[in-house]
Write a protein that holds these residues in place. Structure first.
Motif, PDB file in Angstrom:
ATOM      1  N   PRO A 156      25.504   3.467   0.712  1.00  0.00           N
ATOM      2  CA  PRO A 156      25.325   4.397   0.163  1.00  0.00           C
ATOM      3  C   PRO A 156      23.669   4.895   1.506  1.00  0.00           C
ATOM      4  CG  PRO A 156      24.246   3.303  -0.800  1.00  0.00           C
ATOM      5  CD  PRO A 156      24.989   2.390  -0.631  1.00  0.00           C
ATOM      6  N   THR A 157      23.423   6.409   1.680  1.00  0.00           N
ATOM      7  CA  THR A 157      21.907   6.353   2.103  1.00  0.00           C
ATOM      8  C   THR A 157      20.921   6.227   0.651  1.00  0.00           C
ATOM      9  OG1 THR A 157      23.570   7.341   3.774  1.00  0.00           O
ATOM     10  CG2 THR A 157      20.889   7.853   3.906  1.00  0.00           C
ATOM     11  N   LEU A 158      19.647   5.582   1.335  1.00  0.00           N
ATOM     12  CA  LEU A 158      18.799   5.560   0.055  1.00  0.00           C
ATOM     13  C   LEU A 158      17.476   6.178   1.005  1.00  0.00           C
ATOM     14  CD1 LEU A 158      19.276   2.352  -1.256  1.00  0.00           C
ATOM     15  CD2 LEU A 158      20.255   4.385  -2.406  1.00  0.00           C
ATOM     16  N   GLY A 159      16.742   7.145  -0.397  1.00  0.00           N
ATOM     17  CA  GLY A 159      15.446   7.018   0.229  1.00  0.00           C
ATOM     18  C   GLY A 159      14.397   6.835  -0.736  1.00  0.00           C
ATOM     19  N   LEU A 160      13.345   6.347  -0.562  1.00  0.00           N
ATOM     20  CA  LEU A 160      12.278   5.451  -0.510  1.00  0.00           C
ATOM     21  C   LEU A 160      11.168   5.590   0.305  1.00  0.00           C
ATOM     22  CD1 LEU A 160      12.575   1.891  -0.596  1.00  0.00           C
ATOM     23  CD2 LEU A 160      13.612   3.738   0.633  1.00  0.00           C
ATOM     24  N   SER A 161       9.994   5.680  -1.245  1.00  0.00           N
ATOM     25  CA  SER A 161       8.573   5.732  -0.906  1.00  0.00           C
ATOM     26  C   SER A 161       8.618   4.744   0.519  1.00  0.00           C
ATOM     27  CB  SER A 161       7.230   6.181  -1.605  1.00  0.00           C
ATOM     28  OG  SER A 161       7.501   4.676  -1.860  1.00  0.00           O
ATOM     29  N   ARG A 162       8.083   5.236   1.958  1.00  0.00           N
ATOM     30  CA  ARG A 162       7.320   3.310   2.374  1.00  0.00           C
ATOM     31  C   ARG A 162       6.910   2.472   1.725  1.00  0.00           C
ATOM     32  NH1 ARG A 162       3.448   1.482   5.825  1.00  0.00           N
ATOM     33  NH2 ARG A 162       4.019   1.520   7.625  1.00  0.00           N
TER      34      ARG A 162
ATOM     35  N   ARG B 148       0.783  -1.186   0.158  1.00  0.00           N
ATOM     36  CA  ARG B 148      -0.006   0.075   0.151  1.00  0.00           C
ATOM     37  C   ARG B 148       0.823   1.105  -0.151  1.00  0.00           C
ATOM     38  NH1 ARG B 148      -0.023  -2.946   3.985  1.00  0.00           N
ATOM     39  NH2 ARG B 148       0.442  -1.868   6.210  1.00  0.00           N
ATOM     40  N   TYR B 149       0.693   2.120  -0.669  1.00  0.00           N
ATOM     41  CA  TYR B 149       1.096   3.872  -1.003  1.00  0.00           C
ATOM     42  C   TYR B 149       0.847   4.602  -0.024  1.00  0.00           C
ATOM     43  CZ  TYR B 149       3.909   0.929  -4.423  1.00  0.00           C
ATOM     44  OH  TYR B 149       4.369  -0.467  -4.860  1.00  0.00           O
ATOM     45  N   LYS B 150       0.827   4.244   1.624  1.00  0.00           N
ATOM     46  CA  LYS B 150       0.584   5.074   2.296  1.00  0.00           C
ATOM     47  C   LYS B 150       1.609   5.692   3.144  1.00  0.00           C
ATOM     48  CE  LYS B 150      -4.346   3.483   2.610  1.00  0.00           C
ATOM     49  NZ  LYS B 150      -5.172   2.913   3.082  1.00  0.00           N
ATOM     50  N   GLY B 151       2.366   7.042   3.084  1.00  0.00           N
ATOM     51  CA  GLY B 151       3.002   7.102   3.871  1.00  0.00           C
ATOM     52  C   GLY B 151       4.595   8.222   3.763  1.00  0.00           C
ATOM     53  N   ALA B 152       4.948   8.097   4.186  1.00  0.00           N
ATOM     54  CA  ALA B 152       5.645   9.318   3.763  1.00  0.00           C
ATOM     55  C   ALA B 152       7.347   8.381   3.338  1.00  0.00           C
ATOM     56  CB  ALA B 152       6.158  10.580   4.712  1.00  0.00           C
TER      57      ALA B 152
ATOM     58  N   ARG C  64       6.977  -2.996  -0.713  1.00  0.00           N
ATOM     59  CA  ARG C  64       6.919  -3.675  -2.208  1.00  0.00           C
ATOM     60  C   ARG C  64       7.705  -4.452  -1.955  1.00  0.00           C
ATOM     61  NH1 ARG C  64       6.476  -1.448  -8.137  1.00  0.00           N
ATOM     62  NH2 ARG C  64       6.415  -2.970  -9.015  1.00  0.00           N
ATOM     63  N   ALA C  65       9.346  -4.204  -2.463  1.00  0.00           N
ATOM     64  CA  ALA C  65       9.911  -4.550  -1.856  1.00  0.00           C
ATOM     65  C   ALA C  65      10.508  -6.332  -0.979  1.00  0.00           C
ATOM     66  CB  ALA C  65      11.672  -3.575  -1.576  1.00  0.00           C
ATOM     67  N   LEU C  66      10.595  -5.922   0.066  1.00  0.00           N
ATOM     68  CA  LEU C  66      10.096  -6.755   1.201  1.00  0.00           C
ATOM     69  C   LEU C  66       9.230  -7.904   1.614  1.00  0.00           C
ATOM     70  CD1 LEU C  66      10.825  -3.820   4.631  1.00  0.00           C
ATOM     71  CD2 LEU C  66      12.571  -5.435   4.225  1.00  0.00           C
ATOM     72  N   TYR C  67       8.333  -7.541   0.682  1.00  0.00           N
ATOM     73  CA  TYR C  67       7.323  -8.442   0.331  1.00  0.00           C
ATOM     74  C   TYR C  67       7.577  -8.838  -0.669  1.00  0.00           C
ATOM     75  CZ  TYR C  67       2.714 -10.770  -0.769  1.00  0.00           C
ATOM     76  OH  TYR C  67       1.941 -11.439  -0.820  1.00  0.00           O
ATOM     77  N   GLU C  68       8.604  -8.910  -2.182  1.00  0.00           N
ATOM     78  CA  GLU C  68       8.081  -9.422  -3.026  1.00  0.00           C
ATOM     79  C   GLU C  68       9.759 -10.102  -3.133  1.00  0.00           C
ATOM     80  OE1 GLU C  68       8.462  -6.506  -6.197  1.00  0.00           O
ATOM     81  OE2 GLU C  68       6.256  -6.256  -6.196  1.00  0.00           O
TER      82      GLU C  68
END
Length: 159
Positions: free
Chosen positions: A101-107, A40-44, A112-116
């Motif tokens: 590195p330090t990475l920025g991504l949406s919650r 789900r694409y909710k969050g910052a 999605r990455a952890l689930y897949e």
């Protein structure tokens, strides 16, 4: 030694990361999510620092997370009125020192990455799963664990 099953409440970043750790340790688990969908694409925006990326790499998830991410390269601080105060390459220095590195991504993309990449996620992660009752027992440690049955350990994800 008897086998037990871990129930993880919440399929957010912490819950899914926990599931990866349990899978890597060959511990039986199930993740229960009360929302109707897992990704789900909710969050910052989430900033992932190098030490956590190292853990993701050890679990074989790092490259997949990198696909959804933007590397952080510099930082600018501003005054309360919006004027630039300082600029630095702290993220480049961190990458040089820590190897990641330090990475920025949406919650949502982190979920999605952890689930897949979670082995058996189709059967190990359940949406629309509501817990109706939890009994706490004094003889179970750590403090945030609950004995659901004699062979089940319940871990709670903070949201």
């Amino acid at each position: 030694m008897s086998k037990f099953r871990v129930i993880v409440l919440g399929a957010g970043p912490a819950g899914l990361f926990t599931a990866h750790g349990l899978a890597a340790a060959n511990i039986d688990y199930i993740v229960l999510e009360r929302q109707p969908e897992i990704v789900r694409y909710k969050g910052a925006l989430i900033i992932i620092w190098p030490p956590f990326l190292r853990l993701l790499d050890q679990l074989g998830i790092y490259e997949h997370v990198k696909k959804f991410s933007t590397p952080m390269v510099s930082k600018t601080s501003f005054t309360h009125s919006g004027e630039p105060l300082s600029t630095g390459d702290v993220f480049t220095v961190l990458e040089k020192d820590l190897g990641y590195p330090t990475l920025g991504l949406s919650r949502g993309n982190l979920i999605r990455a952890l689930y897949e990449t979670l082995p058996g996620h189709e059967t190990k992660v359940r949406a629309n799963a509501n817990v109706t009752n939890i009994e706490q027992h004094k003889d179970v440690r750590p403090e945030n664990s609950f004995n659901v049955s004699k062979k089940t350990l319940l871990l709670l994800e903070a949201t």
